[in-house]
Write an enzyme that holds these catalytic residues in place. Structure first.
Site, PDB file in Angstrom:
ATOM      1  N   ARG A 119      -3.818   9.582   8.012  1.00 15.74           N
ATOM      2  CA  ARG A 119      -3.821   8.142   8.268  1.00 15.74           C
ATOM      3  C   ARG A 119      -3.304   7.379   7.050  1.00 15.74           C
ATOM      4  O   ARG A 119      -3.634   7.698   5.918  1.00 15.74           O
ATOM      5  CB  ARG A 119      -5.247   7.679   8.561  1.00 15.74           C
ATOM      6  CG  ARG A 119      -5.387   6.188   8.772  1.00 15.74           C
ATOM      7  CD  ARG A 119      -6.842   5.792   8.944  1.00 15.74           C
ATOM      8  NE  ARG A 119      -7.626   6.038   7.762  1.00 15.74           N
ATOM      9  CZ  ARG A 119      -7.746   5.180   6.740  1.00 15.74           C
ATOM     10  NH1 ARG A 119      -7.131   4.018   6.767  1.00 15.74           N
ATOM     11  NH2 ARG A 119      -8.482   5.478   5.691  1.00 15.74           N
ATOM     12  N   HIS A 151     -13.334  11.359   3.675  1.00 21.09           N
ATOM     13  CA  HIS A 151     -13.199   9.914   3.863  1.00 21.09           C
ATOM     14  C   HIS A 151     -13.017   9.491   5.328  1.00 21.09           C
ATOM     15  O   HIS A 151     -13.667   8.559   5.792  1.00 21.09           O
ATOM     16  CB  HIS A 151     -12.016   9.435   3.029  1.00 21.09           C
ATOM     17  CG  HIS A 151     -11.823   7.956   2.999  1.00 21.09           C
ATOM     18  ND1 HIS A 151     -12.864   7.090   2.744  1.00 21.09           N
ATOM     19  CD2 HIS A 151     -10.724   7.185   3.174  1.00 21.09           C
ATOM     20  CE1 HIS A 151     -12.408   5.850   2.774  1.00 21.09           C
ATOM     21  NE2 HIS A 151     -11.122   5.875   3.046  1.00 21.09           N
ATOM     22  N   PHE A 194       0.864  -1.181   0.000  1.00 17.26           N
ATOM     23  CA  PHE A 194       0.000   0.000   0.000  1.00 17.26           C
ATOM     24  C   PHE A 194       0.899   1.230   0.000  1.00 17.26           C
ATOM     25  O   PHE A 194       2.062   1.145   0.388  1.00 17.26           O
ATOM     26  CB  PHE A 194      -0.840   0.030   1.289  1.00 17.26           C
ATOM     27  CG  PHE A 194      -2.254  -0.441   1.149  1.00 17.26           C
ATOM     28  CD1 PHE A 194      -2.614  -1.412   0.229  1.00 17.26           C
ATOM     29  CD2 PHE A 194      -3.255   0.086   1.970  1.00 17.26           C
ATOM     30  CE1 PHE A 194      -3.921  -1.855   0.130  1.00 17.26           C
ATOM     31  CE2 PHE A 194      -4.553  -0.353   1.875  1.00 17.26           C
ATOM     32  CZ  PHE A 194      -4.892  -1.321   0.957  1.00 17.26           C
ATOM     33  N   ARG A 250      -2.525  13.096  -2.992  1.00 15.61           N
ATOM     34  CA  ARG A 250      -3.967  13.290  -2.860  1.00 15.61           C
ATOM     35  C   ARG A 250      -4.347  14.742  -2.628  1.00 15.61           C
ATOM     36  O   ARG A 250      -5.296  15.247  -3.232  1.00 15.61           O
ATOM     37  CB  ARG A 250      -4.507  12.460  -1.690  1.00 15.61           C
ATOM     38  CG  ARG A 250      -4.625  10.998  -2.001  1.00 15.61           C
ATOM     39  CD  ARG A 250      -5.182  10.239  -0.821  1.00 15.61           C
ATOM     40  NE  ARG A 250      -5.323   8.826  -1.159  1.00 15.61           N
ATOM     41  CZ  ARG A 250      -5.851   7.929  -0.351  1.00 15.61           C
ATOM     42  NH1 ARG A 250      -6.279   8.285   0.850  1.00 15.61           N
ATOM     43  NH2 ARG A 250      -5.950   6.676  -0.726  1.00 15.61           N
ATOM     44  N   GLU A 289      -7.358   5.371  -6.539  1.00 21.11           N
ATOM     45  CA  GLU A 289      -6.214   5.923  -7.262  1.00 21.11           C
ATOM     46  C   GLU A 289      -5.796   5.007  -8.404  1.00 21.11           C
ATOM     47  O   GLU A 289      -5.184   5.434  -9.372  1.00 21.11           O
ATOM     48  CB  GLU A 289      -5.019   6.064  -6.301  1.00 21.11           C
ATOM     49  CG  GLU A 289      -4.779   7.465  -5.847  1.00 21.11           C
ATOM     50  CD  GLU A 289      -4.810   7.597  -4.332  1.00 21.11           C
ATOM     51  OE1 GLU A 289      -4.942   6.558  -3.660  1.00 21.11           O
ATOM     52  OE2 GLU A 289      -4.722   8.721  -3.849  1.00 21.11           O
ATOM     53  N   LEU A 339     -15.998   6.343  -3.625  1.00 23.41           N
ATOM     54  CA  LEU A 339     -14.609   6.516  -3.993  1.00 23.41           C
ATOM     55  C   LEU A 339     -14.251   5.803  -5.301  1.00 23.41           C
ATOM     56  O   LEU A 339     -14.640   4.665  -5.512  1.00 23.41           O
ATOM     57  CB  LEU A 339     -13.822   5.896  -2.839  1.00 23.41           C
ATOM     58  CG  LEU A 339     -12.455   6.392  -2.545  1.00 23.41           C
ATOM     59  CD1 LEU A 339     -12.317   6.559  -1.055  1.00 23.41           C
ATOM     60  CD2 LEU A 339     -11.469   5.374  -3.023  1.00 23.41           C
ATOM     61  N   GLN A 374      -9.348  13.409   6.366  1.00 21.00           N
ATOM     62  CA  GLN A 374      -8.748  12.891   5.134  1.00 21.00           C
ATOM     63  C   GLN A 374      -9.739  12.938   3.974  1.00 21.00           C
ATOM     64  O   GLN A 374     -10.841  12.410   4.071  1.00 21.00           O
ATOM     65  CB  GLN A 374      -8.282  11.446   5.352  1.00 21.00           C
ATOM     66  CG  GLN A 374      -7.437  10.906   4.223  1.00 21.00           C
ATOM     67  CD  GLN A 374      -6.750   9.608   4.631  1.00 21.00           C
ATOM     68  OE1 GLN A 374      -7.403   8.604   4.887  1.00 21.00           O
ATOM     69  NE2 GLN A 374      -5.445   9.616   4.694  1.00 21.00           N
ATOM     70  N   HIS A 390     -10.308  12.253  -0.245  1.00 21.72           N
ATOM     71  CA  HIS A 390      -9.820  11.533  -1.412  1.00 21.72           C
ATOM     72  C   HIS A 390     -10.190  12.372  -2.629  1.00 21.72           C
ATOM     73  O   HIS A 390     -11.313  12.863  -2.707  1.00 21.72           O
ATOM     74  CB  HIS A 390     -10.469  10.148  -1.455  1.00 21.72           C
ATOM     75  CG  HIS A 390      -9.799   9.229  -2.407  1.00 21.72           C
ATOM     76  ND1 HIS A 390      -9.958   9.338  -3.760  1.00 21.72           N
ATOM     77  CD2 HIS A 390      -8.936   8.204  -2.213  1.00 21.72           C
ATOM     78  CE1 HIS A 390      -9.227   8.411  -4.355  1.00 21.72           C
ATOM     79  NE2 HIS A 390      -8.601   7.712  -3.441  1.00 21.72           N
TER      80      HIS A 390
END
Lengths: 86, 589
Positions: free
Chosen positions: B400, B355, B121, B288, B257, B254, B242, B244
């Site tokens: 996060r 988010h 990730f 982002r 990406e 969402l 946060q 997105h």
């Protein structure tokens, strides 16, 4: 309100709460359907909608997004109706 | 008034039945504590079910790894605002918690050699910022679902008492500030009840619903955060939310990406590939916050698409049907379902989407709620715990990392459960009830029984969410945020004049939404006030007028109090449990 109308309003209110789910996608698929379409469904389709709501969120999402067919073939029709009203 | 309300007594009351609440409840029930879990929806419909990505743990099954590298990545990702003792605790505990979940039946995806598969990730590195690591364990794309169901089944087995479809209204507290339980309402009947508890744990999740475009389920109204604020407890670091960059415009879901990673790019109404202007090298794959602000700017400057010029387009059709079908099947099915278009032939309308709530109820690493109530910055609120997205422990700091939220809820759910077990040994009896606190909660509820004309709850909620999106979203300046503060204060005043038209008792969802709106309003105010005050850019809080991180002035946690809308600050815990501190460095990827 007479008692029959009251019962029906209560059933609808309960149903709206059952459509509050753990995923935004499900909220957006189910809540407008209950508000705008549910009342006009046949008794049989209403029953199918209740059966659909018994599914777990993940399973329900996969059915409504046509990723996995429902185990009960009879639910395909109500799934199409929900999708067509989004 | 309080004498007429039925009372139930438990050792512990857990409010919220997502992964954090259920993990804590399980720990307690297995230790034979008498536990009640209150949830406004059926427990397995909690928002944990939507966490598809996975859970980080340094198992080193795919690439070399260890918990110390995971700790470094988490602190760097947090832009150094995370408390390093809590991060060390979480990263050390992670491998054990994954194994424990697997033993409890969570079907983690596997490698051919039988070990748990781990995917890479963003933000994961080997050797403190070196090569990409692979740290995320996943049960296909249904990890949250699998964890939630496993925890629920184990709780049923351990005889946890569930109050399903009960809305928690307010905490009950005595003159010393000790929490004694909560006033709750059964949604089906509209009847209230007092649940008395020696310890109360808030695990009510995030508050994405303060923003118009968000990825959260409708239930994410931050009820526990609202309850804490009303009980005089501050919220910490609320300016860090946060976003997105690519949510479906007007809906919020969402678009990962991965869509841009596969070659998709963004267009404005003139058909211009505008990211080339904002990030000439990385273009559409810039970080982002950069992409989010670029989209906001295009729309604000009149280059948005659609009849309201309120979004931009994500173009994927040039990738061809084969690539889309093979690499992005989930996105295609989402787009087809909600927009009735095929991304293989048409572009997708997108806009930044809220988010994850990094801030929340301040706690230490045992889940105990801490606040500057007397002499020091972190005094424990007796009898109160908080875990998960509603809490701020703080392991996510200003930003996060993917895969750390499921980890957060199971690690600190378990830690809080363990601490409560000890707390119960030292606090064996229920304290005397505080009737005035119950009366206060009942007054908040009965206020919604007022009849007559007034503001509409739905209308106020829509205005609040739009205000937060426009004045406290991804584009923040002193001027914009100051206007946002004024606007939310004005909305808060109008909320006093709101009235319900439906006064029935049975499943009165309008009343539930009104009570939720009160929570959203308090949280929105905490968010916009904290954002206005923080004059630096750090992690998800990005100020155009203060573009740099300012460790000298701002390496500290914000605390917002409802009373007087007061802001206070406390130091970041820079000292880990056993290893050396990671001092702040420029955050470069």
């Amino acid at each position: 309100m007479n008692s029959i109308a009251e019962d029906s309003a209560n059933i609808k209110a309960r149903l709206q709460w059952r459509c509050r789910r753990g995923m935004l996608e499900l909220d957006l698929l189910l809540l407008p359907f209950v508000e705008n379409v549910y009342d006009s469904l046949s008794a049989e389709d209403k029953h199918k909608f209740h059966l659909l709501l018994d599914l777990q969120d993940q399973e329900l999402l996969e059915c409504l997004m046509l990723q996995t067919p429902p185990q009960d073939n009879n639910l395909n029709d109500i799934i199409s109706q929900i999708r067509s009203t989004v | 008034m309080s004498s007429s309300i039925p009372v139930r007594r438990f050792d512990t009351l857990v409010i919220g039945a997502g992964g954090g609440g259920l993990r804590a409840a399980l720990q307690l029930a297995q230790a034979d504590a008498h536990v009640a879990v209150v949830s406004k929806v059926f427990p397995t419909r909690s928002h944990t079910v939507a966490a598809q990505g996975g859970m980080n743990a340094a198992l080193a099954n795919v690439l070399p790894d260890n918990w110390h590298w995971h700790m470094f990545d988490t602190i760097k990702g947090s832009d150094y605002l995370a408390d390093q003792d809590a991060v060390e605790y979480m990263c050390r505990a992670a491998p054990r918690l994954v194994v424990e979940l697997e033993h409890a039946g969570v079907p983690f995806s596997r490698l051919d050699n039988g070990k748990i598969y781990q995917r890479p990730f963003g933000g994961q590195s080997q050797n403190f910022g070196g090569d990409q690591a692979a740290r995320t364990c996943a049960a296909a794309d249904r990890t949250g679902h699998a964890i939630l169901h496993s925890l629920y089944q184990q709780n049923i087995h351990a005889k946890t008492h569930f109050f399903d479809e009960y809305l928690a209204l307010d905490l009950i507290y005595d003159d010393e500030g000790t929490i004694l339980g909560a006033v709750v309402m059964e949604i089906e009947t509209g009847e209230t009840m007092v649940i008395e508890a020696k310890a109360t744990l808030l695990a009510t999740g995030g508050a994405g619903q303060i923003f118009r475009t968000n990825t959260n389920a409708h239930i994410n109204t931050g009820d526990g955060m609202g309850m804490a604020l009303r009980a005089g407890i501050p919220l910490q670091d609320m300016e860090f939310f946060q976003f997105h960059p690519t949510g479906i415009a007007g809906k919020g879901m969402l678009i990962t990406e991965g869509a841009r990673g596969e070659g998709g790019y963004l267009l404005n109404k003139d058909g211009e590939r505008f990211m080339e202007r904002y990030a000439p090298n990385a273009k559409d794959l810039a970080s982002r916050d950069v992409v989010s602000r670029a989209i906001y700017t295009e729309v604000k400057e009149g280059r948005g698409c659609g009849p309201n010029a309120d979004h931009v387009m994500l173009k994927l059709d040039h990738l061809g049907m084969d690539v889309i079908q093979k690499r992005l099947p989930g996105i295609r099915s989402t787009i087809q379902t909600f927009l009735h278009i095929d991304p293989a032939s048409e572009s997708i309308p997108v806009y930044p989407t809220a988010h994850y709530t990094m801030g929340g109820i301040p706690t230490n690493r045992h889940g105990q709620v801490v606040a500057p109530l007397g002499q020091t910055a972190e005094e424990t609120v007796q009898g109160l715990y908080a875990v998960g997205e509603c809490a701020c422990v703080s392991v996510h700091g200003a930003n996060r990392l993917g895969g750390n939220s499921l980890l957060d809820i199971v690690v600190f759910g378990r830690a809080a459960g363990n601490h409560i077990i000890d707390y119960l040994k030292e606090n064996r009896y229920h304290r005397p009830m505080a009737d005035d606190s119950i009366d206060k909660a009942m007054a908040r509820l009965s206020r919604w029984g007022q009849k007559g004309e007034g503001e509409s709850v739905r209308q106020l909620k829509d205005e609040l969410k739009k205000t937060m999106e426009d004045f406290c979203g991804v584009f923040r300046t002193d001027e914009i945020l100051a206007e946002g503060v004024d606007k939310v204060i004005a909305l808060e005043a109008r909320l006093q004049d709101a009235r319900l038209q439906d006064h029935s008792k049975v499943f009165n969802t309008a009343r539930v939404e009104a009570l939720e709106l009160e929570n959203l309003m308090d949280i929105a105010l905490a968010t916009v006030c904290s954002a206005h005050a923080r004059k630096e850019s750090r992690g998800a809080h990005s100020r155009i007028d203060y573009p740099d991180r300012d460790d000298e002035r701002w390496l500290k946690h914000s605390l917002f109090f409802k009373e007087g809308r007061k802001l206070d600050y406390k130091p970041v815990r820079m000292k880990p449990l056993t290893v050396d501190s990671f001092p702040p460095k420029a955050r470069v990827y």
